[in-house]
Design a protein around this motif. Sequence first.
Motif, short mmCIF file in Angstrom:
data_model
loop_
_atom_site.label_atom_id
_atom_site.label_comp_id
_atom_site.label_asym_id
_atom_site.label_seq_id
_atom_site.Cartn_x
_atom_site.Cartn_y
_atom_site.Cartn_z
N PRO A 184 0.43 -1.44 -0.34
CA PRO A 184 -0.20 -0.18 -0.02
C PRO A 184 1.02 1.76 0.06
CG PRO A 184 -0.97 -1.60 1.61
CD PRO A 184 0.63 -2.30 1.00
N ARG A 185 0.36 2.80 -0.53
CA ARG A 185 0.99 4.09 -0.57
C ARG A 185 2.20 3.70 -2.31
NH1 ARG A 185 0.31 6.38 5.02
NH2 ARG A 185 -1.98 7.08 5.16
N ALA A 186 2.13 2.84 -2.60
CA ALA A 186 3.02 2.70 -3.82
C ALA A 186 2.33 2.73 -4.95
CB ALA A 186 3.66 1.37 -3.18
N PHE A 187 2.88 3.23 -5.38
CA PHE A 187 2.24 3.95 -7.33
C PHE A 187 3.43 3.70 -8.02
CE2 PHE A 187 0.80 7.93 -9.68
CZ PHE A 187 0.14 7.40 -10.80
N VAL A 188 2.89 3.00 -9.39
CA VAL A 188 3.51 2.96 -10.88
C VAL A 188 3.03 4.63 -11.84
CG1 VAL A 188 4.63 2.33 -12.63
CG2 VAL A 188 4.39 0.23 -10.83
N VAL A 189 4.05 5.07 -11.20
CA VAL A 189 4.28 6.83 -12.01
C VAL A 189 4.63 6.59 -13.38
CG1 VAL A 189 4.82 9.13 -12.70
CG2 VAL A 189 4.99 7.40 -10.41
N PHE A 190 5.30 5.42 -14.04
CA PHE A 190 5.52 5.12 -15.71
C PHE A 190 6.11 3.82 -15.85
CE2 PHE A 190 7.63 9.22 -14.37
CZ PHE A 190 9.44 8.48 -14.16
N GLY A 191 6.83 3.58 -16.72
CA GLY A 191 7.56 2.10 -16.99
C GLY A 191 8.39 3.16 -17.65
N LEU A 192 9.74 2.30 -17.97
CA LEU A 192 10.78 2.34 -18.95
C LEU A 192 11.12 1.41 -19.83
CD1 LEU A 192 12.60 5.43 -20.02
CD2 LEU A 192 14.02 4.82 -18.00
N CYS A 193 11.61 1.85 -21.16
CA CYS A 193 12.11 0.32 -21.75
C CYS A 193 13.16 0.84 -22.62
CB CYS A 193 11.16 0.43 -23.10
SG CYS A 193 9.54 -0.14 -23.15
N VAL A 194 13.91 0.30 -21.76
CA VAL A 194 15.47 -0.09 -22.65
C VAL A 194 16.60 0.07 -22.84
CG1 VAL A 194 18.01 0.96 -21.17
CG2 VAL A 194 15.88 1.77 -20.00
N GLY A 195 17.35 0.36 -24.64
CA GLY A 195 17.91 -1.39 -25.15
C GLY A 195 18.61 -0.46 -26.78
N THR A 196 18.85 -1.42 -27.00
CA THR A 196 19.65 -0.91 -28.06
C THR A 196 18.43 -1.13 -29.30
OG1 THR A 196 21.82 -1.63 -27.25
CG2 THR A 196 21.68 -1.62 -30.15
N GLY A 197 18.14 0.42 -30.03
CA GLY A 197 17.68 0.63 -31.52
C GLY A 197 17.79 -0.21 -31.48
N ASN A 198 17.03 -0.89 -32.46
CA ASN A 198 17.01 -1.09 -34.15
C ASN A 198 17.53 -0.11 -34.92
OD1 ASN A 198 16.46 -2.32 -36.08
ND2 ASN A 198 15.10 -3.17 -36.08
N PRO A 199 18.65 -0.29 -35.51
CA PRO A 199 18.44 0.59 -36.83
C PRO A 199 17.96 0.51 -37.83
CG PRO A 199 20.70 -0.99 -36.63
CD PRO A 199 19.31 -1.29 -36.04
N ALA A 200 17.71 -0.02 -38.17
CA ALA A 200 16.76 -0.45 -39.56
C ALA A 200 15.71 0.29 -39.31
CB ALA A 200 16.33 -1.83 -39.71
N THR A 201 14.83 1.28 -38.00
CA THR A 201 13.77 1.89 -37.21
C THR A 201 14.04 3.02 -37.78
OG1 THR A 201 12.53 -0.17 -36.54
CG2 THR A 201 11.83 1.38 -36.40
#
Length: 282
Positions: A184-201
């Motif tokens: 209780p009294r804990a709330f996910v404000v946001f998530g975060l994806c981390v990694g190597t970006g696909n150079p083809a995109t």
Amino acid sequence: MDALTPATTEAGADRTKSLSRRYGAALPPHGPWNETIAGLLDHRSVRDFLPDPVPPGTLETLIAAAQSAASSSNMQLWSAVTVDDPATRRELARIAGDQKHIEQCPLYICWVADLSRNERLGAAEKTELEALPWLETFTVACVDAALAAQNAVVAAESLGLRTVYIGAMRNDPVRVAELLGLPPRAFVVFGLCVGTGNPATRNEVKPRLAQSTVLHRERYAATAESRDRAAYDSEMAAFSARNDMQATTWSQRVLNRMGPLKSMMGRERIRGALARLGFELR
């Protein structure tokens, strides 16, 4: 006047290029410049990642950077939860409107506004924390989490990694809390994806509003807003066409996002969800 050296000329060209990508034709005056500023202006959200894992120790390095952010009164009212389990990732992606990069990225971090730790401290010390249930304290926890996460983003990008924030964790914060086993009294404000970006995109730096719209001196003044918005809409229309985005202009994106209540994707019920998570918000 001394002639500019090649290094100076090159640095000036890089600065102009960075500012042009961020502001289009609405360039602010040139000011001090270094690699850190160049890296910040190169930020872009990436939603397509290579499967390569991040180097060993990367998570701990990002958390060290996060913990080096400012924290109101050093209360440190945030926590981070990483998620590796594919089934949990799949459910989080569903909550977020089927954002598949949540399942794809090698590192996924949920950033938590966390009042539970200090509540436990008060209980251990047999001291009632009278400030705990107030809106101000919850706001501080959200700000602390955001500052910490942004430090982590800057650190990740300095290492050649790419990121994207996932605000859609707030679509169903109660279910997210259940999945992560939050107290209780804990709330996910946001998530975060981390990694190597696909150079083809293709992932361009997204233009921003002109500084004359967002920067005010002494007193707030919206005198340049209409002019700036028209120019920015034109800039964003070209950006959207290059990147196959549905909302062609910034104005249309704002109207789509803030016009119909259904665009909130359940977040209009967040006050009730916070109450269920133990936040009184007096």
